[in-house]
Design an enzyme around this catalytic site. Sequence first.
Site, PDB file in Angstrom:
ATOM      1  N   LYS A  41      17.976  15.284  43.182  1.00  0.00           N
ATOM      2  CA  LYS A  41      19.300  15.339  43.686  1.00  0.00           C
ATOM      3  C   LYS A  41      20.341  14.681  42.676  1.00  0.00           C
ATOM      4  O   LYS A  41      19.861  14.068  41.898  1.00  0.00           O
ATOM      5  CB  LYS A  41      19.230  14.645  44.963  1.00  0.00           C
ATOM      6  CG  LYS A  41      19.072  13.237  44.925  1.00  0.00           C
ATOM      7  CD  LYS A  41      18.763  12.579  46.314  1.00  0.00           C
ATOM      8  CE  LYS A  41      18.365  11.084  46.237  1.00  0.00           C
ATOM      9  NZ  LYS A  41      17.859  10.353  47.259  1.00  0.00           N
ATOM     10  N   TYR A 251      43.034  -3.292  24.526  1.00  0.00           N
ATOM     11  CA  TYR A 251      43.826  -3.679  25.827  1.00  0.00           C
ATOM     12  C   TYR A 251      43.754  -5.404  26.094  1.00  0.00           C
ATOM     13  O   TYR A 251      42.672  -5.619  26.055  1.00  0.00           O
ATOM     14  CB  TYR A 251      43.438  -3.000  26.942  1.00  0.00           C
ATOM     15  CG  TYR A 251      43.898  -1.387  26.837  1.00  0.00           C
ATOM     16  CD1 TYR A 251      45.305  -0.981  26.974  1.00  0.00           C
ATOM     17  CD2 TYR A 251      42.934  -0.335  27.054  1.00  0.00           C
ATOM     18  CE1 TYR A 251      45.454   0.134  26.841  1.00  0.00           C
ATOM     19  CE2 TYR A 251      43.387   0.830  26.939  1.00  0.00           C
ATOM     20  CZ  TYR A 251      44.765   1.142  26.953  1.00  0.00           C
ATOM     21  OH  TYR A 251      45.183   2.566  26.752  1.00  0.00           O
TER      22      TYR A 251
HETATM   23  C1  LIG Z   1      16.661   9.546  46.978  1.00  0.00           C
HETATM   24  C2  LIG Z   1      15.773   9.486  47.850  1.00  0.00           C
HETATM   25  C3  LIG Z   1      14.280   9.524  47.270  1.00  0.00           C
HETATM   26  C4  LIG Z   1      14.187   8.681  46.096  1.00  0.00           C
HETATM   27  O1  LIG Z   1      14.294   7.567  46.145  1.00  0.00           O
HETATM   28  P1  LIG Z   1      14.208   6.511  44.558  1.00  0.00           P
HETATM   29  O2  LIG Z   1      14.567   5.160  45.230  1.00  0.00           O
HETATM   30  O3  LIG Z   1      15.458   7.063  43.868  1.00  0.00           O
HETATM   31  O4  LIG Z   1      12.892   6.577  44.311  1.00  0.00           O
HETATM   32  C5  LIG Z   1      13.274   9.514  48.173  1.00  0.00           C
HETATM   33  N1  LIG Z   1      13.511  10.002  49.455  1.00  0.00           N
HETATM   34  C6  LIG Z   1      14.628  10.428  50.258  1.00  0.00           C
HETATM   35  C7  LIG Z   1      14.808  10.827  51.430  1.00  0.00           C
HETATM   36  C8  LIG Z   1      15.968  10.248  49.124  1.00  0.00           C
HETATM   37  O5  LIG Z   1      17.023  10.185  49.469  1.00  0.00           O
END
Ligand SMILES: *Cc1c(COP(=O)(O)O)cnc(C)c1O
Length: 351
Positions: A41, A251
């Site tokens: 994602k 800055y």
């Molecule tokens: C994002 C997510 C993961 C992965 O989690 P990490 O902590 O990045 O390994 C697994 N399961 C669900 C439902 C998620 O939303």
Amino acid sequence: MATTPPNPAPLRLRLSRDALVANWRFMAAQSGTAACGAAVKANGYGLGAPDVVSILAKAGCRDFFVATWDEAMQLASTAPPGSMAVLHGLRHGDIAAAAQIDARPVLNTMGQVKLWRDAGQGRACDIMVDTGMNRLGISPGDVGSVASAGLNIDTVMTHLASADDDGPQNEAQRALFAAVRRNLPARRHSIANSAGILLGSDYHADLTRPGLALYGGVPRAQAAGYITPVATPEAQILQVRRVQAGEHVGYNATWTAQRDTDVATVNLGYADGYFRAFSNAGHALMGDKHLPVIGRVSMDLVTLALSPHSQITEGDWVAFPYDLPEMSKLSGLSQYELLTSFGQRFERFWV
Ligand SMILES: *Cc1c(COP(=O)(O)O)cnc(C)c1O
């Protein structure tokens, strides 16, 4: 009509295929007999989801998790058949996209269950059960209604709220999920994200879902030394100038030259995800030369001190080593935020 060649970007994100694959293999080995998937994602945590999926699919990964149907659409031609699950489930507005994309919705609410029962044409779905995070998922009390809805369920999953901690919540969620899953038959069950995998075999079930660790994040201290950084920002020096002793840089003049110093101004800034917290704290490398960040990081630029008689000149490239736990400590931002903040101006290239 002649087309102009693309203008080379003055900043690039060097991405290591070998590191990505090694991290996935490590998490797969830590997953024991469970299949190991990949959360991709948010554009593969900022690194580029199509490339991540194609590299990990070649390495043998057969389960990919995205948040939205838009993300699934962008991976439709890359992901292996039947490999994608959409974590946010299904809204009315997603039905048309879902009909065209080979992906399973992860149903989170009774409303989503009814929607897929009526619109899913018997296609497979996944179910998320909320075992205590109180974020997304079917409540344990509704699991019986889900079981009797006549769905074609591939995977029933839950998500751990505190897998990176050692408190009692992990065991509480594991035990509740063990009770709930008896009432919700499915082909597979899944619990663990990156940190959850490292909690041990009680948490592995049939399928694991690491994200962070694949991209170089260290989810629990015990994985330090086994996870390899994947992404390294590199940027080009735009100007080198001699700053006289007593003069200031950047800055608000937060850095003052103690002696005459050559200073390089580099094409990278907080708009690219190189944050102001790295002002007077971060560093770059040119070969093995350590170049400290001096002064404030600005939106598009950062300044580095060069050592005396350095051969470094305008147009040279420098690398900004990006050890995520270390940068997280420096900035107060999570490793997740650091990864997903790498900006759009980088040319992303895999080596
Ligand atoms: C994002 C997510 C993961 C992965 O989690 P990490 O902590 O990045 O390994 C697994 N399961 C669900 C439902 C998620 O939303």
